[in-house]
Design a protein around this motif. Structure first.
Motif, mmCIF file in Angstrom:
data_model
loop_
_atom_site.group_PDB
_atom_site.id
_atom_site.type_symbol
_atom_site.label_atom_id
_atom_site.label_comp_id
_atom_site.label_asym_id
_atom_site.label_seq_id
_atom_site.Cartn_x
_atom_site.Cartn_y
_atom_site.Cartn_z
ATOM 1 N N MET A 187 14.105 36.152 16.186
ATOM 2 C CA MET A 187 14.212 35.719 17.383
ATOM 3 C C MET A 187 12.997 36.421 17.943
ATOM 4 S SD MET A 187 17.608 36.304 19.938
ATOM 5 C CE MET A 187 18.644 35.357 18.792
ATOM 6 N N PRO A 188 12.591 35.491 19.086
ATOM 7 C CA PRO A 188 11.458 35.822 19.912
ATOM 8 C C PRO A 188 11.820 37.071 20.972
ATOM 9 C CG PRO A 188 11.649 33.334 19.841
ATOM 10 C CD PRO A 188 12.885 33.874 19.289
ATOM 11 N N ARG A 189 11.108 37.769 21.206
ATOM 12 C CA ARG A 189 11.259 39.025 22.243
ATOM 13 C C ARG A 189 11.851 38.549 23.336
ATOM 14 N NH1 ARG A 189 9.587 40.706 26.254
ATOM 15 N NH2 ARG A 189 7.891 39.098 26.513
ATOM 16 N N ILE A 190 11.418 37.498 23.999
ATOM 17 C CA ILE A 190 11.828 36.773 25.435
ATOM 18 C C ILE A 190 13.266 36.568 25.363
ATOM 19 C CG2 ILE A 190 12.025 34.853 26.891
ATOM 20 C CD1 ILE A 190 8.842 34.657 26.508
ATOM 21 N N ILE A 191 13.725 36.082 24.259
ATOM 22 C CA ILE A 191 15.192 35.636 24.095
ATOM 23 C C ILE A 191 16.013 37.022 23.813
ATOM 24 C CG2 ILE A 191 16.706 34.593 22.828
ATOM 25 C CD1 ILE A 191 14.914 32.189 22.356
ATOM 26 N N ARG A 192 15.553 37.963 22.984
ATOM 27 C CA ARG A 192 16.191 39.145 22.635
ATOM 28 C C ARG A 192 16.366 39.820 23.996
ATOM 29 N NH1 ARG A 192 12.381 39.794 18.350
ATOM 30 N NH2 ARG A 192 11.623 41.839 19.497
ATOM 31 N N THR A 193 15.103 39.975 24.611
ATOM 32 C CA THR A 193 15.600 40.982 26.104
ATOM 33 C C THR A 193 16.303 40.161 26.937
ATOM 34 O OG1 THR A 193 13.250 41.374 25.315
ATOM 35 C CG2 THR A 193 14.177 41.900 27.771
ATOM 36 N N ALA A 194 16.242 38.966 27.055
ATOM 37 C CA ALA A 194 17.097 38.021 27.926
ATOM 38 C C ALA A 194 18.356 38.407 27.781
ATOM 39 C CB ALA A 194 16.678 36.492 28.120
ATOM 40 N N GLU A 195 18.887 38.213 26.472
ATOM 41 C CA GLU A 195 20.145 37.957 25.898
ATOM 42 C C GLU A 195 20.825 39.606 26.070
ATOM 43 O OE1 GLU A 195 20.729 34.562 22.695
ATOM 44 O OE2 GLU A 195 21.463 36.566 22.278
ATOM 45 N N MET B 4 21.164 35.807 38.548
ATOM 46 C CA MET B 4 20.748 34.666 38.554
ATOM 47 C C MET B 4 19.553 34.234 37.663
ATOM 48 S SD MET B 4 22.411 33.270 41.029
ATOM 49 C CE MET B 4 21.428 31.652 41.473
ATOM 50 N N ILE B 5 18.996 33.089 37.223
ATOM 51 C CA ILE B 5 18.033 32.917 36.134
ATOM 52 C C ILE B 5 16.757 33.645 36.689
ATOM 53 C CG2 ILE B 5 17.111 30.685 37.304
ATOM 54 C CD1 ILE B 5 16.988 29.829 34.067
ATOM 55 N N GLU B 6 16.571 33.756 37.747
ATOM 56 C CA GLU B 6 15.409 34.600 38.246
ATOM 57 C C GLU B 6 15.358 35.932 37.900
ATOM 58 O OE1 GLU B 6 15.696 30.808 40.680
ATOM 59 O OE2 GLU B 6 17.115 32.608 40.133
ATOM 60 N N ASP B 7 16.484 36.407 37.782
ATOM 61 C CA ASP B 7 17.055 37.873 37.624
ATOM 62 C C ASP B 7 16.735 38.049 35.997
ATOM 63 O OD1 ASP B 7 19.564 37.709 39.481
ATOM 64 O OD2 ASP B 7 17.733 38.704 39.970
ATOM 65 N N ILE B 8 17.118 36.977 34.962
ATOM 66 C CA ILE B 8 17.132 37.121 33.700
ATOM 67 C C ILE B 8 15.525 37.194 33.449
ATOM 68 C CG2 ILE B 8 17.554 36.040 31.638
ATOM 69 C CD1 ILE B 8 20.133 34.835 33.013
ATOM 70 N N ALA B 9 14.820 36.183 33.968
ATOM 71 C CA ALA B 9 13.447 35.871 33.515
ATOM 72 C C ALA B 9 12.467 37.229 33.895
ATOM 73 C CB ALA B 9 12.806 34.668 34.231
ATOM 74 N N GLY B 10 12.896 37.884 35.210
ATOM 75 C CA GLY B 10 12.110 38.968 35.341
ATOM 76 C C GLY B 10 12.562 40.275 34.543
ATOM 77 N N GLY C 206 10.410 39.656 31.340
ATOM 78 C CA GLY C 206 9.049 39.724 31.691
ATOM 79 C C GLY C 206 8.325 38.342 31.459
ATOM 80 N N THR C 207 9.115 37.356 31.881
ATOM 81 C CA THR C 207 8.313 35.802 31.749
ATOM 82 C C THR C 207 8.868 35.028 33.103
ATOM 83 O OG1 THR C 207 8.140 34.010 30.388
ATOM 84 C CG2 THR C 207 10.243 35.007 30.507
ATOM 85 N N SER C 208 8.103 33.786 33.019
ATOM 86 C CA SER C 208 8.821 32.927 34.178
ATOM 87 C C SER C 208 10.126 32.091 33.716
ATOM 88 C CB SER C 208 7.536 32.016 34.156
ATOM 89 O OG SER C 208 7.465 30.924 33.039
ATOM 90 N N VAL C 209 10.473 31.483 34.856
ATOM 91 C CA VAL C 209 11.808 30.810 34.513
ATOM 92 C C VAL C 209 11.345 29.702 33.794
ATOM 93 C CG1 VAL C 209 13.460 29.462 36.182
ATOM 94 C CG2 VAL C 209 12.877 31.414 36.830
#
Length: 341
Positions: free
Chosen positions: A226-234, A246-252, A255-258
Protein backbone atom coordinates in the motif's frame (compact mmCIF):
# COMPACT_ATOMS: atom_id res chain seq x y z
CA UNK A 1 17.50 -27.40 12.47
CA UNK A 2 15.85 -27.68 9.06
CA UNK A 3 12.07 -27.52 9.11
CA UNK A 4 11.86 -29.54 5.90
CA UNK A 5 14.04 -32.40 7.12
CA UNK A 6 13.40 -32.41 10.86
CA UNK A 7 13.72 -35.66 12.75
CA UNK A 8 12.27 -34.06 15.85
CA UNK A 9 11.07 -36.37 18.58
CA UNK A 10 9.78 -35.74 22.07
CA UNK A 11 13.22 -35.50 23.61
CA UNK A 12 14.76 -33.28 20.92
CA UNK A 13 12.07 -30.81 19.90
CA UNK A 14 13.28 -27.49 18.48
CA UNK A 15 13.53 -24.64 21.02
CA UNK A 16 13.86 -27.12 23.88
CA UNK A 17 15.44 -24.35 25.98
CA UNK A 18 12.10 -22.50 25.82
CA UNK A 19 9.85 -25.23 27.18
CA UNK A 20 6.37 -24.20 28.25
CA UNK A 21 5.58 -27.63 29.68
CA UNK A 22 6.07 -31.37 29.24
CA UNK A 23 3.60 -33.90 30.59
CA UNK A 24 2.33 -37.47 30.32
CA UNK A 25 -0.97 -36.44 31.91
CA UNK A 26 -3.71 -35.47 29.45
CA UNK A 27 -5.60 -33.27 31.93
CA UNK A 28 -2.46 -31.35 32.86
CA UNK A 29 -1.59 -30.89 29.18
CA UNK A 30 -5.09 -29.64 28.38
CA UNK A 31 -4.91 -27.09 31.17
CA UNK A 32 -1.45 -25.86 30.16
CA UNK A 33 -2.42 -25.46 26.49
CA UNK A 34 -5.65 -23.69 27.42
CA UNK A 35 -3.64 -21.05 29.26
CA UNK A 36 -1.98 -19.81 26.05
CA UNK A 37 -4.57 -20.78 23.41
CA UNK A 38 -8.14 -21.42 24.53
CA UNK A 39 -10.22 -24.00 26.33
CA UNK A 40 -10.64 -27.19 24.32
CA UNK A 41 -11.51 -30.85 24.28
CA UNK A 42 -8.53 -33.23 24.12
CA UNK A 43 -8.83 -36.99 23.62
CA UNK A 44 -6.35 -39.80 22.96
CA UNK A 45 -7.28 -41.83 19.88
CA UNK A 46 -4.25 -44.07 19.26
CA UNK A 47 -2.23 -46.69 21.12
CA UNK A 48 0.94 -44.65 21.35
CA UNK A 49 1.74 -43.32 24.83
CA UNK A 50 0.52 -39.77 25.41
CA UNK A 51 3.56 -37.53 25.88
CA UNK A 52 2.87 -33.84 25.36
CA UNK A 53 5.53 -31.19 25.04
CA UNK A 54 5.17 -27.54 24.13
CA UNK A 55 8.01 -25.08 23.50
CA UNK A 56 7.17 -21.43 22.93
CA UNK A 57 8.63 -17.97 22.36
CA UNK A 58 6.33 -14.96 22.50
CA UNK A 59 6.44 -11.65 20.67
CA UNK A 60 4.11 -8.68 20.74
CA UNK A 61 1.47 -9.85 18.26
CA UNK A 62 2.48 -13.46 17.66
CA UNK A 63 4.19 -16.44 19.19
CA UNK A 64 6.20 -19.27 17.64
CA UNK A 65 5.44 -22.70 19.07
CA UNK A 66 6.63 -26.29 18.68
CA UNK A 67 4.29 -28.94 19.97
CA UNK A 68 3.59 -32.67 20.06
CA UNK A 69 1.18 -34.96 21.89
CA UNK A 70 3.02 -38.17 21.06
CA UNK A 71 -0.17 -40.20 20.67
CA UNK A 72 -2.81 -39.78 18.00
CA UNK A 73 -5.10 -37.12 19.45
CA UNK A 74 -8.33 -35.28 18.78
CA UNK A 75 -8.28 -31.57 19.63
CA UNK A 76 -11.53 -29.64 19.53
CA UNK A 77 -11.23 -25.98 20.60
CA UNK A 78 -14.42 -24.73 18.97
CA UNK A 79 -13.84 -21.21 17.62
CA UNK A 80 -10.44 -19.69 18.38
CA UNK A 81 -12.11 -16.23 18.37
CA UNK A 82 -9.14 -13.92 18.97
CA UNK A 83 -6.32 -15.43 16.94
CA UNK A 84 -5.32 -17.15 13.72
CA UNK A 85 -3.18 -20.29 13.96
CA UNK A 86 -0.61 -21.23 11.30
CA UNK A 87 0.36 -24.91 11.43
CA UNK A 88 3.22 -26.75 9.75
CA UNK A 89 3.94 -30.40 10.68
CA UNK A 90 7.67 -31.15 10.69
CA UNK A 91 6.80 -34.74 11.47
CA UNK A 92 3.56 -36.67 10.91
CA UNK A 93 0.38 -35.09 9.65
CA UNK A 94 -2.90 -33.56 10.81
CA UNK A 95 -6.48 -33.33 9.55
CA UNK A 96 -8.14 -29.97 10.11
CA UNK A 97 -11.88 -29.20 10.11
CA UNK A 98 -12.27 -25.43 10.45
CA UNK A 99 -15.81 -24.71 9.33
CA UNK A 100 -15.77 -24.90 5.53
CA UNK A 101 -11.96 -24.83 5.62
CA UNK A 102 -11.16 -28.56 5.65
CA UNK A 103 -7.70 -29.84 4.75
CA UNK A 104 -4.88 -32.23 5.60
CA UNK A 105 -1.38 -30.94 6.29
CA UNK A 106 2.02 -32.59 6.50
CA UNK A 107 4.75 -33.70 4.12
CA UNK A 108 5.60 -30.12 3.20
CA UNK A 109 2.14 -28.53 3.40
CA UNK A 110 0.83 -26.02 5.91
CA UNK A 111 -2.48 -24.37 6.75
CA UNK A 112 -4.11 -21.61 8.77
CA UNK A 113 -7.08 -21.93 11.12
CA UNK A 114 -9.59 -19.07 10.95
CA UNK A 115 -10.74 -17.69 14.31
CA UNK A 116 -14.50 -17.48 13.68
CA UNK A 117 -15.29 -21.06 12.65
CA UNK A 118 -15.72 -24.13 14.84
CA UNK A 119 -12.56 -26.21 14.73
CA UNK A 120 -11.69 -29.87 15.26
CA UNK A 121 -8.27 -31.41 14.55
CA UNK A 122 -6.80 -34.90 14.56
CA UNK A 123 -3.02 -35.16 14.93
CA UNK A 124 -1.31 -38.37 13.87
CA UNK A 125 0.93 -40.39 16.17
CA UNK A 126 4.26 -38.63 16.78
CA UNK A 127 3.01 -35.51 14.98
CA UNK A 128 5.28 -32.52 15.68
CA UNK A 129 4.04 -29.14 14.57
CA UNK A 130 5.55 -25.68 14.26
CA UNK A 131 2.73 -23.23 14.90
CA UNK A 132 2.45 -19.46 14.81
CA UNK A 133 -0.31 -17.99 16.94
CA UNK A 134 -1.24 -14.55 15.61
CA UNK A 135 -3.48 -11.92 17.15
CA UNK A 136 -6.48 -11.47 14.85
CA UNK A 137 -6.34 -7.70 15.19
CA UNK A 138 -2.68 -7.55 14.14
CA UNK A 139 -3.10 -9.74 11.06
CA UNK A 140 -6.16 -7.80 9.92
CA UNK A 141 -4.22 -4.53 10.24
CA UNK A 142 -1.35 -5.89 8.15
CA UNK A 143 -3.76 -7.30 5.56
CA UNK A 144 -5.35 -3.86 5.20
CA UNK A 145 -2.01 -2.10 4.90
CA UNK A 146 -0.21 -4.55 2.63
CA UNK A 147 -2.80 -6.21 0.41
CA UNK A 148 -5.81 -3.91 0.55
CA UNK A 149 -8.24 -5.85 2.74
CA UNK A 150 -11.32 -3.60 2.66
CA UNK A 151 -12.50 -2.08 5.92
CA UNK A 152 -15.06 -4.36 7.56
CA UNK A 153 -14.12 -7.36 5.40
CA UNK A 154 -13.07 -10.66 6.94
CA UNK A 155 -9.81 -12.46 6.16
CA UNK A 156 -10.48 -16.14 5.54
CA UNK A 157 -7.81 -18.75 4.83
CA UNK A 158 -8.58 -21.97 3.01
CA UNK A 159 -6.90 -25.27 2.22
CA UNK A 160 -3.41 -26.66 2.52
CA UNK A 161 -0.42 -24.85 1.02
CA UNK A 162 2.74 -26.39 -0.40
CA UNK A 163 5.65 -24.52 1.20
CA UNK A 164 8.53 -26.64 -0.15
CA UNK A 165 9.66 -24.08 -2.71
CA UNK A 166 9.52 -20.42 -3.72
CA UNK A 167 7.98 -17.94 -1.29
CA UNK A 168 6.79 -20.73 0.99
CA UNK A 169 10.30 -22.02 1.48
CA UNK A 170 11.58 -18.48 2.05
CA UNK A 171 8.87 -17.87 4.66
CA UNK A 172 9.78 -21.03 6.54
CA UNK A 173 13.41 -19.96 6.32
CA UNK A 174 12.56 -16.87 8.37
CA UNK A 175 10.63 -18.98 10.89
CA UNK A 176 13.61 -21.35 11.05
CA UNK A 177 15.97 -18.42 11.67
CA UNK A 178 13.85 -17.12 14.55
CA UNK A 179 13.78 -20.56 16.13
CA UNK A 180 17.52 -21.13 15.71
CA UNK A 181 18.30 -17.82 17.34
CA UNK A 182 16.01 -18.74 20.23
CA UNK A 183 17.91 -22.01 20.64
CA UNK A 184 21.10 -19.98 20.89
CA UNK A 185 19.53 -17.88 23.63
CA UNK A 186 18.61 -14.83 21.55
CA UNK A 187 14.84 -14.33 21.34
CA UNK A 188 14.31 -11.85 18.51
CA UNK A 189 10.56 -11.40 19.03
CA UNK A 190 9.00 -8.94 21.45
CA UNK A 191 10.89 -6.40 23.46
CA UNK A 192 9.62 -3.41 21.49
CA UNK A 193 12.79 -2.99 19.43
CA UNK A 194 12.67 -1.89 15.80
CA UNK A 195 14.15 -5.23 14.75
CA UNK A 196 11.51 -7.24 16.61
CA UNK A 197 8.67 -5.13 15.19
CA UNK A 198 10.01 -5.46 11.64
CA UNK A 199 10.56 -9.19 12.08
CA UNK A 200 7.02 -9.79 13.31
CA UNK A 201 5.61 -7.76 10.43
CA UNK A 202 7.75 -9.73 7.98
CA UNK A 203 6.31 -12.96 9.35
CA UNK A 204 2.75 -11.66 9.01
CA UNK A 205 3.33 -10.46 5.45
CA UNK A 206 4.97 -13.80 4.64
CA UNK A 207 1.93 -15.62 5.95
CA UNK A 208 -0.35 -13.56 3.71
CA UNK A 209 1.86 -14.20 0.69
CA UNK A 210 2.20 -17.96 1.13
CA UNK A 211 -1.18 -19.11 2.51
CA UNK A 212 -4.27 -19.16 0.29
CA UNK A 213 -7.06 -16.81 1.39
CA UNK A 214 -10.18 -15.09 0.13
CA UNK A 215 -8.52 -11.98 -1.29
CA UNK A 216 -7.98 -12.00 -5.07
CA UNK A 217 -4.48 -12.39 -6.44
CA UNK A 218 -4.62 -8.86 -7.79
CA UNK A 219 -4.26 -7.62 -4.23
CA UNK A 220 -0.79 -9.12 -4.07
CA UNK A 221 0.19 -8.87 -7.68
CA UNK A 222 -0.84 -5.63 -9.35
CA UNK A 223 -1.22 -3.25 -6.45
CA UNK A 224 1.71 -4.40 -4.31
CA UNK A 225 2.37 -2.78 -0.95
CA UNK A 226 0.00 0.00 0.00
CA UNK A 227 1.33 3.47 -0.92
CA UNK A 228 2.55 5.64 1.94
CA UNK A 229 -0.12 8.28 1.22
CA UNK A 230 -2.91 5.77 1.78
CA UNK A 231 -1.30 4.18 4.83
CA UNK A 232 -0.85 7.58 6.46
CA UNK A 233 -4.32 8.76 5.49
CA UNK A 234 -6.03 5.65 6.85
CA UNK A 235 -4.03 5.82 10.07
CA UNK A 236 -5.19 9.43 10.52
CA UNK A 237 -8.78 8.43 9.80
CA UNK A 238 -8.74 5.67 12.41
CA UNK A 239 -7.33 8.03 15.00
CA UNK A 240 -10.08 10.59 14.32
CA UNK A 241 -13.21 8.48 13.76
CA UNK A 242 -15.12 10.63 16.25
CA UNK A 243 -13.77 13.96 15.04
CA UNK A 244 -15.45 16.16 12.37
CA UNK A 245 -12.56 15.86 9.89
CA UNK A 246 -12.72 16.98 6.27
CA UNK A 247 -10.89 15.72 3.22
CA UNK A 248 -8.50 18.67 3.49
CA UNK A 249 -7.53 17.48 6.98
CA UNK A 250 -6.80 13.97 5.69
CA UNK A 251 -4.74 15.26 2.77
CA UNK A 252 -2.76 17.51 5.11
CA UNK A 253 -2.03 14.61 7.47
CA UNK A 254 -0.88 12.50 4.51
CA UNK A 255 1.35 15.30 3.23
CA UNK A 256 -0.30 15.58 -0.17
CA UNK A 257 -2.95 17.52 -2.07
CA UNK A 258 -6.64 16.70 -2.05
CA UNK A 259 -6.41 15.82 -5.74
CA UNK A 260 -3.52 13.40 -5.24
CA UNK A 261 -5.25 11.85 -2.24
CA UNK A 262 -8.45 11.29 -4.20
CA UNK A 263 -6.49 9.79 -7.09
CA UNK A 264 -4.60 7.41 -4.81
CA UNK A 265 -7.80 6.13 -3.20
CA UNK A 266 -9.56 5.79 -6.54
CA UNK A 267 -6.65 3.77 -7.91
CA UNK A 268 -6.40 1.58 -4.84
CA UNK A 269 -10.04 1.05 -3.87
CA UNK A 270 -12.19 2.58 -6.59
CA UNK A 271 -13.69 4.79 -3.84
CA UNK A 272 -13.16 8.27 -2.45
CA UNK A 273 -11.31 8.91 0.83
CA UNK A 274 -14.52 10.10 2.50
CA UNK A 275 -16.32 6.90 1.50
CA UNK A 276 -13.51 4.88 3.05
CA UNK A 277 -13.80 7.02 6.18
CA UNK A 278 -17.52 6.35 6.32
CA UNK A 279 -16.87 2.60 6.07
CA UNK A 280 -14.31 2.76 8.86
CA UNK A 281 -16.87 4.52 11.02
CA UNK A 282 -19.50 1.91 10.16
CA UNK A 283 -17.03 -0.80 11.14
CA UNK A 284 -16.45 0.92 14.48
CA UNK A 285 -20.20 1.21 15.00
CA UNK A 286 -20.59 -2.51 14.37
CA UNK A 287 -17.81 -3.27 16.87
CA UNK A 288 -19.44 -1.14 19.59
CA UNK A 289 -22.97 -2.43 18.98
CA UNK A 290 -21.73 -6.03 18.93
CA UNK A 291 -19.93 -5.60 22.25
CA UNK A 292 -22.23 -3.24 24.17
CA UNK A 293 -22.42 -2.12 27.75
CA UNK A 294 -25.80 -1.65 29.41
CA UNK A 295 -25.55 2.06 28.56
CA UNK A 296 -24.93 1.56 24.83
CA UNK A 297 -27.55 3.19 22.59
CA UNK A 298 -27.74 3.08 18.81
CA UNK A 299 -28.36 6.82 18.56
CA UNK A 300 -25.45 7.57 20.84
CA UNK A 301 -23.03 5.38 18.88
CA UNK A 302 -24.22 6.89 15.59
CA UNK A 303 -23.89 10.48 16.80
CA UNK A 304 -20.42 9.95 18.28
CA UNK A 305 -19.22 8.61 14.94
CA UNK A 306 -20.67 11.51 12.95
CA UNK A 307 -23.92 9.92 11.71
CA UNK A 308 -26.46 12.55 12.68
CA UNK A 309 -29.18 11.39 10.27
CA UNK A 310 -30.30 8.21 12.00
CA UNK A 311 -32.44 6.92 9.12
CA UNK A 312 -29.55 7.27 6.66
CA UNK A 313 -27.19 5.62 9.14
CA UNK A 314 -29.53 2.64 9.56
CA UNK A 315 -29.88 2.29 5.79
CA UNK A 316 -26.17 2.20 4.94
CA UNK A 317 -25.48 0.02 7.99
CA UNK A 318 -28.05 -2.54 6.79
CA UNK A 319 -26.59 -2.56 3.28
CA UNK A 320 -23.14 -3.26 4.68
CA UNK A 321 -23.96 -5.82 7.38
CA UNK A 322 -27.31 -7.24 6.32
CA UNK A 323 -29.12 -6.14 9.48
CA UNK A 324 -30.07 -2.90 11.18
CA UNK A 325 -28.04 -1.34 14.03
CA UNK A 326 -30.93 -2.04 16.41
CA UNK A 327 -30.92 -5.73 15.44
CA UNK A 328 -27.17 -5.94 16.08
CA UNK A 329 -27.55 -4.43 19.54
CA UNK A 330 -30.53 -6.63 20.43
CA UNK A 331 -28.67 -9.77 19.38
CA UNK A 332 -25.64 -8.78 21.43
CA UNK A 333 -27.75 -8.19 24.53
CA UNK A 334 -29.53 -11.53 24.07
CA UNK A 335 -26.17 -13.29 23.93
CA UNK A 336 -24.71 -11.72 27.05
CA UNK A 337 -27.95 -11.66 29.01
CA UNK A 338 -27.83 -7.91 29.52
CA UNK A 339 -31.54 -7.56 28.92
CA UNK A 340 -33.30 -4.89 26.90
CA UNK A 341 -31.72 -1.63 25.85
Amino acid sequence: MDLFHSTANISTLPMSNHALFASYDIDEARAEVAEVYCDHRLEIMGQQRFAAQHNRISGTDLSVNVMTYGAKTLISPGALEDFYLFQFPVRGHASINNGANQHDIGGGTSGVINPEAQTTMIWSECCVQVMIQIEKRALIEVARAEIGLPAGATLQFAGANDVRSGEGKAFLGIVNYVMKEAERGDVLLGGGTLLSKQLERTLLVGLLQTQSHNLPDVSLGQTGPMPRIIRTAESYMREHLRAPIMIEDIAGAAGTSVRNLQGAFRTRYGRSPMTVLRDLRLEQAWEELSNPSQETRVTGVAAELGFFHFGRFAEIYRKKYGCTPVETLRAAHRMDGAGSF
